[in-house]
Scaffold this active site. Structure first.
Site, PDB file in Angstrom:
ATOM      1  N   ARG A 170      -4.134  -5.086   7.141  1.00  0.00           N
ATOM      2  CA  ARG A 170      -5.190  -4.131   7.511  1.00  0.00           C
ATOM      3  C   ARG A 170      -6.422  -4.874   8.020  1.00  0.00           C
ATOM      4  O   ARG A 170      -7.049  -4.469   9.011  1.00  0.00           O
ATOM      5  CB  ARG A 170      -5.556  -3.255   6.320  1.00  0.00           C
ATOM      6  CG  ARG A 170      -4.534  -2.177   6.011  1.00  0.00           C
ATOM      7  CD  ARG A 170      -4.929  -1.351   4.808  1.00  0.00           C
ATOM      8  NE  ARG A 170      -4.863  -2.112   3.571  1.00  0.00           N
ATOM      9  CZ  ARG A 170      -5.823  -2.173   2.657  1.00  0.00           C
ATOM     10  NH1 ARG A 170      -6.959  -1.525   2.845  1.00  0.00           N
ATOM     11  NH2 ARG A 170      -5.667  -2.876   1.553  1.00  0.00           N
TER      12      ARG A 170
ATOM     13  N   ASP B 255      -7.180   1.680   7.481  1.00  0.00           N
ATOM     14  CA  ASP B 255      -5.960   2.370   7.922  1.00  0.00           C
ATOM     15  C   ASP B 255      -6.275   3.859   8.023  1.00  0.00           C
ATOM     16  O   ASP B 255      -7.403   4.294   7.757  1.00  0.00           O
ATOM     17  CB  ASP B 255      -4.770   2.077   6.999  1.00  0.00           C
ATOM     18  CG  ASP B 255      -4.995   2.557   5.567  1.00  0.00           C
ATOM     19  OD1 ASP B 255      -5.886   3.390   5.320  1.00  0.00           O
ATOM     20  OD2 ASP B 255      -4.268   2.080   4.665  1.00  0.00           O
TER      21      ASP B 255
ATOM     22  N   ASP C  19       0.839  -1.197   0.000  1.00  0.00           N
ATOM     23  CA  ASP C  19       0.000   0.000   0.000  1.00  0.00           C
ATOM     24  C   ASP C  19       0.879   1.253   0.000  1.00  0.00           C
ATOM     25  O   ASP C  19       1.974   1.247   0.574  1.00  0.00           O
ATOM     26  CB  ASP C  19      -0.886   0.035   1.249  1.00  0.00           C
ATOM     27  CG  ASP C  19      -1.925  -1.069   1.256  1.00  0.00           C
ATOM     28  OD1 ASP C  19      -2.252  -1.588   0.172  1.00  0.00           O
ATOM     29  OD2 ASP C  19      -2.402  -1.407   2.351  1.00  0.00           O
TER      30      ASP C  19
END
Length: 297
Positions: free
Chosen positions: A174, A83, A41
């Site tokens: 996550r 997140d 990410d």
């Protein structure tokens, strides 16, 4: 254009995509054929193996490797992206003890099922899930089988919980953070995430984009490239003369006795160049080596 063959273990910084990292390496090496093995990410950092030249053919092998992460979880905060890059949906009080955390962590170790997040690169009917998520569309996702080999608690400083995770491919940290928060009754999301290892490659032997740029400016970018066979050292090596090495390159099985059937072997030519992975097999009743993946130019 250059055509180096190997692996760069890039330490991806926070704030840029994995795709942008590929562009950084492409420019530093002055070559077109470059690819990463497993997306990180934009808000995550850490180990991002990048393959160059003929080594890009090995991506199927590297993406199956176990991963290790250090994750800092913010308990009590729930976001749409799981997140802190996303919209905060809810905030809850965090009324948990260290004993609660230890008990809950144990529930997530082993073979478990995990539902991928909407903000992910998984494709559904030709569309990435994150494209749908950005349009406010949520679709049903199939739970996936993953393995969490270990979770070690690094620190507890509520509302923050920092853990080290060793997991199989396909694990979304996550989602793991969110699920741990849900199991604690307060929810949670990732506040910081770093991939510390991908297979045998660790953050200790990685290189930053800035360090790579310095090497490039000095005409030494190739120093950052590890030989591809570094990744395959657990496979036995076989050295061939020119005639048989050429047959391997042409995809022709070569007769070779005394090897374990079904096993993979590293194939080198007589100059010591790593040229292929081959599998021991039986053809026409005779023991042979069949080409699985070639890495020659």
């Amino acid at each position: 254009m250059n055509e180096y063959c190997g692996i760069i273990i890039l330490n991806k910084p926070v704030g840029i995509s994995s795709h942008k990292c590929v562009g950084i390496v492409r420019r530093a090496l002055d070559m077109k054929k470059v690819g990463h093995t497993g997306t990180l990410d934009p808000d995550a950092s850490g180990v991002l193996p990048i393959l160059t030249g003929p080594a890009t053919r090995a991506s199927d092998f590297l993406t199956t490797e176990d991963k290790r992460y250090r994750a800092k979880i913010l308990l009590g905060t729930i976001t749409d992206t799981l997140d802190l890059s996303g919209e905060v949906l809810e905030k809850r009080d965090v009324n948990v003890t260290e004993a609660d955390i230890h008990n809950v962590i144990g529930q997530f170790i082993g073979d478990i099922k995990q539902i991928p997040p909407m903000y992910s690169a998984i494709q559904l009917n030709g569309q990435r899930l994150y494209h749908l998520a950005r349009q406010g569309i949520e679709v049903e996702r199939q739970a996936r089988d993953i393995t969490v080999f270990s979770i070690d608690i690094v620190s507890i400083s509520l509302p923050y919980l920092t853990i080290d995770v060793h997991c199989s491919k396909g694990t979304y940290i996550r989602t793991l953070a969110s699920d741990i928060g849900d199991a604690l009754g307060c929810g949670g999301c990732i506040s910081e995430l770093c991939r510390t290892a991908s297979g045998i490659f660790t953050i200790e032997n990685s290189i930053t984009p800035e360090e790579l740029q310095v090497l490039s400016e000095n005409g030494e970018a190739q120093k950052a490239i590890l030989p591809l066979d570094t990744f395959f050292t657990n496979y036995e090596s076989i050295y061939l003369d020119k005639k048989r090495a050429d047959r391997v390159k042409n995809g022709v099985p070569i007769y070779y006795r005394g090897k374990e059937q079904g096993k993979l072997y590293r194939i080198y030519d007589e100059q010591g160049n790593f040229i292929a992975l081959s599998q021991a097999d039986i053809t026409d009743g005779r023991e042979c080596l069949k080409l699985i993946k070639g890495f020659y130019k």
